[in-house]
Motif scaffolding. Sequence first.
Motif, mmCIF file in Angstrom:
data_model
loop_
_atom_site.group_PDB
_atom_site.id
_atom_site.type_symbol
_atom_site.label_atom_id
_atom_site.label_comp_id
_atom_site.label_asym_id
_atom_site.label_seq_id
_atom_site.Cartn_x
_atom_site.Cartn_y
_atom_site.Cartn_z
ATOM 1 N N PHE A 160 128.573 -135.303 -31.763
ATOM 2 C CA PHE A 160 127.764 -135.469 -32.973
ATOM 3 C C PHE A 160 126.456 -136.193 -32.664
ATOM 4 O O PHE A 160 125.390 -135.813 -33.146
ATOM 5 C CB PHE A 160 128.551 -136.236 -34.037
ATOM 6 C CG PHE A 160 129.785 -135.521 -34.526
ATOM 7 C CD1 PHE A 160 129.846 -134.139 -34.565
ATOM 8 C CD2 PHE A 160 130.891 -136.251 -34.958
ATOM 9 C CE1 PHE A 160 130.975 -133.480 -35.021
ATOM 10 C CE2 PHE A 160 132.023 -135.599 -35.422
ATOM 11 C CZ PHE A 160 132.078 -134.215 -35.449
ATOM 12 N N LEU A 161 126.538 -137.257 -31.864
ATOM 13 C CA LEU A 161 125.337 -137.992 -31.493
ATOM 14 C C LEU A 161 124.374 -137.109 -30.710
ATOM 15 O O LEU A 161 123.159 -137.123 -30.950
ATOM 16 C CB LEU A 161 125.702 -139.227 -30.668
ATOM 17 C CG LEU A 161 126.446 -140.351 -31.398
ATOM 18 C CD1 LEU A 161 126.859 -141.432 -30.413
ATOM 19 C CD2 LEU A 161 125.595 -140.948 -32.509
ATOM 20 N N ASP A 162 124.923 -136.337 -29.782
ATOM 21 C CA ASP A 162 124.080 -135.448 -28.978
ATOM 22 C C ASP A 162 123.408 -134.378 -29.834
ATOM 23 O O ASP A 162 122.351 -133.852 -29.468
ATOM 24 C CB ASP A 162 124.914 -134.774 -27.884
ATOM 25 C CG ASP A 162 125.409 -135.752 -26.828
ATOM 26 O OD1 ASP A 162 124.854 -136.858 -26.751
ATOM 27 O OD2 ASP A 162 126.366 -135.403 -26.093
ATOM 28 N N SER A 163 124.041 -134.056 -30.972
ATOM 29 C CA SER A 163 123.483 -133.054 -31.884
ATOM 30 C C SER A 163 122.459 -133.649 -32.844
ATOM 31 O O SER A 163 121.908 -132.938 -33.695
ATOM 32 C CB SER A 163 124.609 -132.391 -32.686
ATOM 33 O OG SER A 163 125.510 -131.712 -31.835
ATOM 34 N N GLY A 164 122.207 -134.954 -32.724
ATOM 35 C CA GLY A 164 121.234 -135.606 -33.586
ATOM 36 C C GLY A 164 121.794 -136.069 -34.914
ATOM 37 O O GLY A 164 121.031 -136.439 -35.823
ATOM 38 N N PHE A 165 123.111 -136.068 -35.059
ATOM 39 C CA PHE A 165 123.732 -136.530 -36.300
ATOM 40 C C PHE A 165 123.728 -138.061 -36.348
ATOM 41 O O PHE A 165 123.670 -138.734 -35.316
ATOM 42 C CB PHE A 165 125.180 -136.062 -36.413
ATOM 43 C CG PHE A 165 125.361 -134.564 -36.451
ATOM 44 C CD1 PHE A 165 124.280 -133.712 -36.610
ATOM 45 C CD2 PHE A 165 126.629 -134.000 -36.334
ATOM 46 C CE1 PHE A 165 124.441 -132.334 -36.652
ATOM 47 C CE2 PHE A 165 126.800 -132.629 -36.371
ATOM 48 C CZ PHE A 165 125.718 -131.789 -36.525
#
Length: 286
Positions: free
Chosen positions: A70-75
């Motif tokens: 999720f973090l890597d996806s910009g969330f």
Amino acid sequence: MELPYLTYFHLSEEPFSTVPSPRYFFLTSVHSTALEKTAYVVGAKKGLAVVFGDTGTGKSSLARLLHQKFLDSGFISSLITNPSYPTPNSLLRTIAQELGTTRTDKSFKGMLDILKDYLYAKAVTEGKTVVLTIDEAQTLKPPLIELLRQLANYETNDMKLLQLVLFAQDDLRNTLAKRRLQNFRSRIVMASTLERLSLTELNAMISFRWEVASGGAQHPFTADATRVIFEYSEGMPREANILADNALLLAFYKKQQVITADVVHQVAVDRHENLDRKGGYLNGQT
């Protein structure tokens, strides 16, 4: 402190640690399906997903893997690993802080309003996906689950403002079966269950983790040794990793380069039958 067998087996890291590191998490087909289903619910902003599993089936590792995804996806993503808060207010304040709110209020309602405004600003105005992942969710008491129900109600005509992902042992199923929690249960969009490993999957997990720790080398476990690990662990990943780690240590003390079924059997007996007795291979008993 470096483990004594690392140099002996030409390892740069501990291959069978039970610390839930995403780098060492082996995705079975069941784990992959749970990951994909949960990621879909979050990405489509549908609200609430739950992943069930027995102790040791990889829930915490999968929770951390998803959180990083999720973090890597910009969330905007927060992971709470110990949700057994004494009151809904204390959990609410932690959630608000973890998600990045800077405002605060002394009252419970005031904090709810602050969090709702924050979620609207991030999810609607800025177009962000906001995710709250809770591990060990079976420890949540009904009042805390009721708080999560309230947060799950925050929505527009098109989407949920907060995406919730719960990882829990089967105890949560019984909790959610209670009549007072039916409203929360009905909001679960997708549920997944993590199963035990098959012998083939366990073999693949050992190979995968050894390759990560060694830089691609072949592991030293014989086919019979992995079969014995499977039999004693009953396909539970955590137990299998513990047995494999103990087997490496015993092989080091015995100056064996190959991990045989006899080595695994010895450490399994030591672990499962002699936990309350003095002695064992670490104290000179072989």
